[in-house]
Design a protein around this motif. Structure first.
Motif, short mmCIF file in Angstrom:
data_model
loop_
_atom_site.label_atom_id
_atom_site.label_comp_id
_atom_site.label_asym_id
_atom_site.label_seq_id
_atom_site.Cartn_x
_atom_site.Cartn_y
_atom_site.Cartn_z
N VAL A 136 50.62 38.66 40.90
CA VAL A 136 50.92 38.56 42.07
C VAL A 136 51.62 39.85 42.17
O VAL A 136 51.43 40.28 43.38
N GLU A 137 52.41 40.52 41.12
CA GLU A 137 53.02 41.61 41.48
C GLU A 137 52.14 42.83 41.58
O GLU A 137 52.07 43.68 42.57
N TYR A 138 50.98 42.49 40.90
CA TYR A 138 49.77 43.68 41.31
C TYR A 138 49.23 43.49 42.76
O TYR A 138 48.86 44.49 43.36
N PHE A 139 48.90 42.46 43.11
CA PHE A 139 48.49 42.12 44.22
C PHE A 139 49.36 42.59 45.26
O PHE A 139 49.04 43.23 46.64
N ARG A 140 50.75 42.43 45.41
CA ARG A 140 51.72 42.96 46.30
C ARG A 140 51.87 44.26 46.29
O ARG A 140 52.00 44.82 47.44
N ASP A 141 51.85 44.94 45.13
CA ASP A 141 51.70 46.28 45.26
C ASP A 141 50.58 47.02 45.92
O ASP A 141 50.71 48.05 46.65
N LYS A 142 49.36 46.53 45.60
CA LYS A 142 48.26 47.04 46.34
C LYS A 142 47.96 46.22 47.91
O LYS A 142 47.17 46.71 48.43
N GLU A 143 48.88 45.19 48.24
CA GLU A 143 48.93 44.76 49.41
C GLU A 143 47.45 44.07 49.72
O GLU A 143 46.95 44.18 50.63
N ALA A 144 46.98 43.32 48.74
CA ALA A 144 45.63 42.61 48.82
C ALA A 144 45.45 41.85 47.75
O ALA A 144 45.58 42.37 46.60
N GLY A 145 45.20 40.53 48.04
CA GLY A 145 44.55 39.73 46.91
C GLY A 145 44.40 38.39 47.39
O GLY A 145 44.70 37.86 48.41
N ASN A 146 43.65 37.65 46.46
CA ASN A 146 43.38 36.26 46.81
C ASN A 146 43.15 35.34 45.79
O ASN A 146 42.73 35.69 44.66
N TYR A 147 43.85 34.05 45.92
CA TYR A 147 43.84 32.88 45.03
C TYR A 147 42.93 31.82 45.43
O TYR A 147 43.08 31.37 46.67
N ALA A 180 50.85 31.26 49.55
CA ALA A 180 50.24 31.87 50.72
C ALA A 180 51.22 32.06 52.04
O ALA A 180 51.10 33.01 52.47
N MET A 181 52.36 31.33 52.04
CA MET A 181 53.70 31.73 52.67
C MET A 181 54.14 32.95 52.29
O MET A 181 54.60 33.89 53.12
N GLU A 182 54.46 33.13 50.97
CA GLU A 182 55.20 34.17 50.57
C GLU A 182 54.29 35.46 50.63
O GLU A 182 54.86 36.84 50.62
N GLY A 183 53.15 35.34 50.39
CA GLY A 183 51.99 36.51 50.52
C GLY A 183 51.71 36.97 51.82
O GLY A 183 50.88 37.92 51.88
N GLU A 184 51.84 36.58 52.90
CA GLU A 184 51.31 36.68 54.07
C GLU A 184 51.35 38.05 54.54
O GLU A 184 50.50 38.82 55.00
N ARG A 185 52.68 38.38 54.38
CA ARG A 185 53.09 39.82 54.76
C ARG A 185 52.17 40.86 54.02
O ARG A 185 52.25 41.90 54.26
N LYS A 186 51.91 40.55 52.69
CA LYS A 186 51.50 41.49 51.94
C LYS A 186 49.83 41.21 51.75
O LYS A 186 49.18 41.68 50.84
N ASN A 187 49.19 40.16 52.66
CA ASN A 187 47.77 40.10 52.82
C ASN A 187 47.29 39.58 51.45
O ASN A 187 46.18 39.95 50.85
N ILE A 188 48.12 38.52 50.87
CA ILE A 188 47.67 37.81 49.98
C ILE A 188 47.47 36.43 50.24
O ILE A 188 48.31 35.79 50.98
N ARG A 189 46.30 35.96 50.06
CA ARG A 189 45.82 34.43 50.41
C ARG A 189 45.69 33.56 49.53
O ARG A 189 45.24 34.02 48.21
N SER A 190 46.05 32.40 49.68
CA SER A 190 45.68 31.36 48.79
C SER A 190 45.17 29.88 49.23
O SER A 190 45.79 29.50 50.24
N ASN A 191 44.30 29.37 48.85
CA ASN A 191 43.61 28.23 49.06
C ASN A 191 43.52 27.38 47.91
O ASN A 191 43.09 27.81 46.93
N VAL A 192 43.25 26.03 48.39
CA VAL A 192 42.84 25.07 47.23
C VAL A 192 41.39 24.32 47.60
O VAL A 192 41.53 23.95 48.77
N ILE A 193 40.83 24.09 46.67
CA ILE A 193 39.75 23.11 46.95
C ILE A 193 39.84 21.80 46.02
O ILE A 193 39.96 22.03 44.88
N ALA A 194 39.46 20.80 46.54
CA ALA A 194 39.20 19.37 45.88
C ALA A 194 37.78 19.02 45.81
O ALA A 194 37.00 18.90 46.82
N PRO A 195 37.27 19.56 44.73
CA PRO A 195 35.51 19.53 44.51
C PRO A 195 35.09 18.02 44.22
O PRO A 195 35.77 17.42 43.49
N PHE A 196 34.05 17.84 44.82
CA PHE A 196 33.17 16.60 44.29
C PHE A 196 31.79 17.30 43.59
O PHE A 196 31.15 18.12 44.72
N ALA A 197 31.62 17.35 42.56
CA ALA A 197 30.52 17.86 42.05
C ALA A 197 30.34 17.30 40.55
O ALA A 197 31.03 16.79 39.88
#
Length: 304
Positions: A136-147, A180-197
């Protein structure tokens, strides 16, 4: 031009199931892929094997893509840090982390050992913390990242015999939401998936009767890992601005889940007593309460 050209993605649990399908698809879409997989059994009670992760990485390379492998455990924070450093060293950076790595140790709660509880929490919830905290610190430094994290309907809805798994998976939802809330200003996104597979996790569920056997066979045919991969990788694209959400993939159906919000309120200007709560408040709220039905009661229809 692939949708993910030039992107670097770390995929945990990438040696089997959803992780493997996602790694192969990411490589085909132009991403540089770090394939992580401990190579252990479904219960995570062995030393592991570097073979599955390297086999997937080799398949990506053979198809003209770029990939390296790693067989460390997501439960080891220093090892996760090394995964991220390897991505930066090999490919010049890191853009997304997809984290489906997991184990199962099912059992009724009144019979569950501390080790079975701790092991499942360690892989799922601690593992999700590790990949996020190490990056997360790396993503914050470059202002982009995704989980892209993985929850389960066992956590969102419930399933008998999986208290450890359900607790871990619902914890991941909370982690993702706050990232997601804390990362919004730094362009860091986070989402979750509940898979059926159909994966080895699903294959491990005991089949107790003919109806269950038929349901499992339909699941095997209709709900495939690559269907989950499509959403996982869409969430990694530059054109995606979605964050803080809970999704499910069930066959060819993508589902957006609600998130906890108040559904009913009862006020007593004179103040509640235990007796008045029992007599008035709880009965009034009862029609708005969720029942104890498992996932099959929420999704009783056939997959599309």
């Amino acid at each position: 031009m692939g949708l993910l050209d030039g992107k670097t993605i770390l995929i945990t649990g990438g040696g089997n199931g959803i992780g493997k399908a996602t790694a192969l698809m990411a490589g085909a879409m132009g991403a540089n892929v770090v394939v992580n997989d401990l190579g252990g059994t479904l219960t995570g009670d062995d030393a592991g094997d570097a073979g599955p992760a390297e086999s997937v990485a080799a398949e990506i390379r053979a198809a003209g893509g770029a990939a390296i492998s790693n067989s460390d455990s997501v439960t080891d924070f220093e090892a996760v840090q090394e995964m991220i450093e390897s991505a930066k060293k090999e490919f010049g950076g890191l853009d997304s982390i997809i984290n489906p790595a997991g184990i199962l140790r099912d059992g009724m709660f009144h019979k569950m050992s501390e080790d079975d509880w701790d092991s499942v929490i360690a892989v799922h919830l601690r593992g999700s913390f590790n990949v996020a905290r190490a990056s997360v610190e790396y993503f914050r430094d470059k202002e982009a990242g995704n989980y892209v994290f993985f929850t389960s309907t066992t956590g969102l809805i419930g399933n008998i015999g999986q208290a450890n798994y359900g607790a871990a998976k619902l914890g991941i939802v909370g982690l993702s939401r706050i990232l997601a809330m804390e990362g919004e200003r730094k362009n860091i996104r986070s989402n979750v998936i509940a898979p059926f597979a159909w994966t080895r996790m699903i294959a491990s569920i005991p089949v107790k009767d003919e109806a269950s056997a038929q349901r499992v066979e339909r699941m095997k045919r209709a709900m495939r890992p690559e269907q989950v991969s499509n959403l996982s990788l869409a969430l990694c694209a530059d054109s995606c601005d979605t964050s803080g959400q809970i999704f499910s993939v069930r066959g060819n159906e993508v589902i957006l889940f609600s998130q906890p919000r108040p559904v009913k309120s009862m006020a007593n200007i004179e103040g509640w007593t235990p007796e008045s709560i029992l007599d008035v408040c709880l009965p009034a709220m009862k029609p708005s309460m969720e029942d104890l039905g498992p996932t099959t009661s929420v999704f009783p229809y056939e997959p599309i």
